[in-house]
Design a protein around this motif. Structure first.
Motif, short mmCIF file in Angstrom:
data_model
loop_
_atom_site.label_atom_id
_atom_site.label_comp_id
_atom_site.label_asym_id
_atom_site.label_seq_id
_atom_site.Cartn_x
_atom_site.Cartn_y
_atom_site.Cartn_z
N VAL A 137 0.83 -1.20 0.00
CA VAL A 137 0.00 0.00 0.00
C VAL A 137 0.87 1.25 0.00
CG1 VAL A 137 -2.09 -0.95 1.05
CG2 VAL A 137 -0.22 -0.26 2.52
N ASP A 138 0.44 2.20 -0.81
CA ASP A 138 1.18 3.46 -0.86
C ASP A 138 0.47 4.47 0.03
OD1 ASP A 138 2.89 5.45 -1.45
OD2 ASP A 138 2.29 5.71 -3.54
N THR A 139 0.74 4.37 1.31
CA THR A 139 0.12 5.29 2.26
C THR A 139 1.03 5.43 3.48
OG1 THR A 139 -1.93 5.79 3.43
CG2 THR A 139 -1.23 3.50 3.46
N ASP A 140 0.58 6.25 4.45
CA ASP A 140 1.45 6.43 5.62
C ASP A 140 1.32 5.28 6.60
OD1 ASP A 140 -0.75 7.14 7.51
OD2 ASP A 140 -0.96 8.83 6.14
N VAL A 141 2.28 5.23 7.52
CA VAL A 141 2.37 4.11 8.45
C VAL A 141 1.13 4.01 9.35
CG1 VAL A 141 3.72 3.18 10.39
CG2 VAL A 141 4.89 4.15 8.41
N ILE A 144 -1.50 2.19 7.61
CA ILE A 144 -1.18 0.76 7.48
C ILE A 144 -1.55 0.03 8.78
CG2 ILE A 144 0.64 -0.97 7.12
CD1 ILE A 144 2.16 1.05 5.42
N MET A 145 -1.26 0.68 9.91
CA MET A 145 -1.60 0.06 11.20
C MET A 145 -3.13 -0.04 11.36
SD MET A 145 1.34 -0.77 12.16
CE MET A 145 1.04 -1.54 13.75
N ILE A 167 1.43 -6.83 5.23
CA ILE A 167 1.11 -5.50 4.67
C ILE A 167 2.40 -4.69 4.71
CG2 ILE A 167 -0.42 -3.49 4.77
CD1 ILE A 167 -2.22 -5.06 6.70
N LYS A 168 2.77 -4.15 3.58
CA LYS A 168 4.03 -3.39 3.53
C LYS A 168 3.84 -2.09 2.75
CE LYS A 168 6.79 -6.81 2.02
NZ LYS A 168 8.02 -7.59 1.76
N PRO A 169 4.63 -1.09 3.11
CA PRO A 169 4.54 0.15 2.33
C PRO A 169 5.08 -0.08 0.91
CG PRO A 169 6.06 0.40 4.21
CD PRO A 169 5.61 -1.02 4.19
N ALA A 170 4.41 0.48 -0.06
CA ALA A 170 4.85 0.29 -1.46
C ALA A 170 6.09 1.12 -1.72
CB ALA A 170 3.74 0.72 -2.40
N LYS B 85 2.34 -10.11 11.79
CA LYS B 85 3.14 -8.89 11.96
C LYS B 85 4.62 -9.23 12.13
CE LYS B 85 -0.56 -5.99 13.75
NZ LYS B 85 -1.23 -5.45 14.94
N THR B 88 5.95 -10.19 8.82
CA THR B 88 6.13 -8.98 7.99
C THR B 88 7.46 -8.29 8.37
OG1 THR B 88 3.76 -8.67 7.78
CG2 THR B 88 5.13 -6.73 7.40
N LEU B 92 10.74 -7.49 6.06
CA LEU B 92 11.41 -6.18 5.98
C LEU B 92 12.90 -6.32 6.30
CD1 LEU B 92 8.75 -4.00 7.87
CD2 LEU B 92 9.17 -3.96 5.42
N LYS B 107 10.30 5.73 5.67
CA LYS B 107 8.99 5.16 5.96
C LYS B 107 9.09 3.67 6.32
CE LYS B 107 5.42 5.74 2.97
NZ LYS B 107 4.37 5.34 2.02
N ASP B 108 9.98 2.96 5.62
CA ASP B 108 10.16 1.53 5.93
C ASP B 108 10.67 1.36 7.35
OD1 ASP B 108 9.48 0.45 3.35
OD2 ASP B 108 11.36 1.29 2.60
N GLU B 110 10.34 3.55 9.85
CA GLU B 110 9.27 3.96 10.77
C GLU B 110 8.26 2.83 10.95
OE1 GLU B 110 6.96 7.28 9.43
OE2 GLU B 110 5.92 7.48 11.35
N TYR B 111 7.91 2.19 9.84
CA TYR B 111 6.96 1.07 9.89
C TYR B 111 7.53 -0.08 10.72
CZ TYR B 111 3.74 -2.53 8.09
OH TYR B 111 2.82 -3.53 7.97
N ILE B 114 7.40 0.81 14.45
CA ILE B 114 6.03 0.78 15.00
C ILE B 114 5.49 -0.65 15.08
CG2 ILE B 114 3.63 1.45 14.47
CD1 ILE B 114 4.74 4.18 13.66
N LEU B 115 5.78 -1.43 14.05
CA LEU B 115 5.35 -2.83 14.04
C LEU B 115 6.03 -3.61 15.16
CD1 LEU B 115 3.34 -4.11 12.10
CD2 LEU B 115 5.24 -4.78 10.63
N ASP B 118 4.52 -2.71 18.47
CA ASP B 118 3.20 -3.33 18.57
C ASP B 118 3.33 -4.81 18.96
OD1 ASP B 118 0.40 -3.41 18.31
OD2 ASP B 118 0.55 -4.18 16.28
#
Lengths: 170, 128
Positions: A137-141, A144-145, A167-170, B85, B88, B92, B107-108, B110-111, B114-115, B118
């Motif tokens: 998905v091309d969106t913010d974190v 995604i959460m 689910i991963k950022p694009a 999760k 995932t 990454l 962004k990767d 940051e994700y 956060i993941l 969580d």
């Protein structure tokens, strides 16, 4: 059948070469080159030209059904069928589960989404033959959460326990 | 006293993220090493969550690479969402450490942070 597998093999190799592209670009590559209808025709011609020991009459349709939901299938049909059989997942139940999942993802209102079904790839663990439904998905974190939260019920259904979702950022 | 390595790993990934964002200066991010720091942060995020999960599942004494699959599979029987999760995060981390073509960005990281947070929080809440 050999011709069919050669096509799948070459497309999978091609797919691995486009991993750097964005989800939409990758979709275009797959859509133009990995034609399920083309594969379907090849299989049909193989069926009519020889008798096969396994029942593959349902193979093209299950892939078509999944792709109709907007999910790219990156595994050979026989592998998918065998996986579903091994895990006691009925084809209808699987399709309905995927449909529900796609609806939830669409409701999230994220425009740029790419969903694919593939085998787990792990460079350190051999023969991890589970399937993963990958959602790019091309969106913010934060969103995604939120998507993880909205998928929690479907993940807890029996199919969700047998197929990994990522689910991963694009 | 045994150091709490998972917490340290998580803190490292968080500090790398904050330093890249410019909200902290714990890690000096030289622009030419930026991608390397991001890859490192993603990796530490995964290992922080993985080590907490491994301990929770009493699998600390498994040290071969197979333990990664074992932890995720075992977690899946208890809480599929948590397993998804963690898997995932592993994806990454694999990309960060093996795929030199795919370029991870802020962004990767940051994700991943956060993941990881969580997953760790959910496991801790289950173990209390």
């Amino acid at each position: 059948m050999i011709e069919y597998y050669n096509v799948v093999q070459s497309k999978q190799e091609e797919a691995s070469n486009v991993s750097t592209l964005g989800p939409m670009q990758r979709k275009q590559v797959f859509r133009s080159d990995f034609s399920t209808h083309q594969l379907s025709r090849i299989i049909s011609s193989e069926i009519s030209s020889q008798s096969l020991s396994i029942d593959i009459s349902i193979i093209p349709s299950i892939i078509l059904e999944i792709e109709d939901l907007g999910i790219r299938v990156d595994i050979p049909p026989t592998e998918l069928i065998n996986f579903l059989k091994r895990r006691n997942i009925s084809r209808n139940y699987f399709r309905n589960w995927l449909k529900k999942l796609v609806n939830i993802v669409k409701k999230a209102g994220i425009e740029d989404i790419d969903i694919s079904l593939r085998r787990i790839r792990d460079p350190e663990i051999k023969n991890w033959d589970d399937l993963v439904l990958e959602i790019l998905v091309d969106t913010d974190v934060e969103r995604i959460m939120e998507l993880w939260d909205s998928l929690s019920d479907i993940i807890n259904e029996s199919v969700g326990k047998k197929i990994y979702i990522t689910i991963k950022p694009a | 006293m045994i150091a709490d390595i998972p917490s340290i790993f998580f803190k490292i990934s968080e500090e790398i993220l904050n330093s890249i964002k410019g909200t902290s200066y714990t890690v000096l991010i030289d622009e030419k090493f930026r991608e390397g720091w991001i890859r490192t942060g993603v990796g530490r995020s995964y290992y922080a969550a993985f080590l907490v999960a491994r301990k929770f599942l009493h699998l600390e004494y498994f040290t071969s690479s197979e333990v990664h699959r074992k932890v995720i599979e075992r977690l899946s029987t208890m809480n599929p969402s948590l397993a998804d999760k963690l898997r995932t995060l592993r994806d990454l981390r694999n990309d960060a450490d093996y795929d030199m073509v795919k370029r991870p960005n802020e962004k990767d990281l940051e994700y991943a942070v956060i993941l990881s947070k969580d997953v760790i929080e959910q496991i801790i809440s289950r173990s209390q």
